[in-house]
Design a protein around this motif. Structure first.
Motif, PDB file in Angstrom:
ATOM      1  N   VAL A 166       0.849  -1.190   0.000  1.00  0.00           N
ATOM      2  CA  VAL A 166       0.000   0.000   0.000  1.00  0.00           C
ATOM      3  C   VAL A 166       0.889   1.246   0.000  1.00  0.00           C
ATOM      4  O   VAL A 166       1.657   1.468   0.945  1.00  0.00           O
ATOM      5  N   ASN A 167       0.787   2.048  -1.043  1.00  0.00           N
ATOM      6  CA  ASN A 167       1.674   3.188  -1.237  1.00  0.00           C
ATOM      7  C   ASN A 167       1.717   4.097  -0.016  1.00  0.00           C
ATOM      8  O   ASN A 167       2.797   4.537   0.396  1.00  0.00           O
ATOM      9  N   SER A 168       0.570   4.390   0.574  1.00  0.00           N
ATOM     10  CA  SER A 168       0.532   5.315   1.714  1.00  0.00           C
ATOM     11  C   SER A 168       1.250   4.751   2.945  1.00  0.00           C
ATOM     12  O   SER A 168       1.573   5.498   3.866  1.00  0.00           O
ATOM     13  N   GLU A 169       1.526   3.458   2.956  1.00  0.00           N
ATOM     14  CA  GLU A 169       2.213   2.825   4.085  1.00  0.00           C
ATOM     15  C   GLU A 169       3.710   2.641   3.828  1.00  0.00           C
ATOM     16  O   GLU A 169       4.442   2.179   4.712  1.00  0.00           O
ATOM     17  N   ILE A 170       4.167   2.994   2.636  1.00  0.00           N
ATOM     18  CA  ILE A 170       5.572   2.796   2.269  1.00  0.00           C
ATOM     19  C   ILE A 170       6.354   4.072   2.529  1.00  0.00           C
ATOM     20  O   ILE A 170       5.968   5.154   2.073  1.00  0.00           O
ATOM     21  N   LYS A 171       7.446   3.948   3.249  1.00  0.00           N
ATOM     22  CA  LYS A 171       8.279   5.110   3.568  1.00  0.00           C
ATOM     23  C   LYS A 171       9.190   5.462   2.398  1.00  0.00           C
ATOM     24  O   LYS A 171       9.701   4.579   1.708  1.00  0.00           O
TER      25      LYS A 171
END
Length: 113
Positions: free
Chosen positions: A8-13
């Motif tokens: 999930v893009n929003s969870e990737i730093k």
């Protein structure tokens, strides 16, 4: 490596590597990896080589690639292929973003997370 099917893009730093370059590992498994890389204007990825095959797709900006001493300007929609162990690098001429795809996975990227 355990198989993970969703990233999930929003969870990737996003990892900041300094010198105007940041990257986000979008998804991966043992044999394949996709990475989004952000460049500030004039940021430079030094000439280097690695044992992975690599395809780069330019999303935004303008890049001067150097692949085995052959330089060329690439813009959105253009792509490059780098075979294993070939020397390559790039200078971002206009602020940009690209996608790098590697095979096999860049374990060294995961180790630096």
């Amino acid at each position: 490596m355990d198989i993970k099917n969703y990233f999930v893009n929003s969870e990737i730093k996003t990892k900041d590597f300094g010198n105007g370059i940041r990257r986000k590992i979008l998804s991966y498994n043992d044999n394949l990896m996709i990475v989004e890389v952000y460049f500030d204007e004039n940021a430079e990825m030094e000439v280097h080589a690695h044992p992975h095959e690599q395809i780069t797709y330019i999303i935004e900006g303008e890049f001067e690639f150097n692949i085995d001493g052959n330089k060329r300007i690439c813009k959105p929609g253009d792509s490059t292929y780098k075979q294993a162990n070939i020397k390559h690098g790039a200078v971002c001429r206009k602020k940009g973003k690209l996608i790098d795809i590697f095979t096999p996975c860049r374990q060294d990227f995961l180790d630096k997370q």
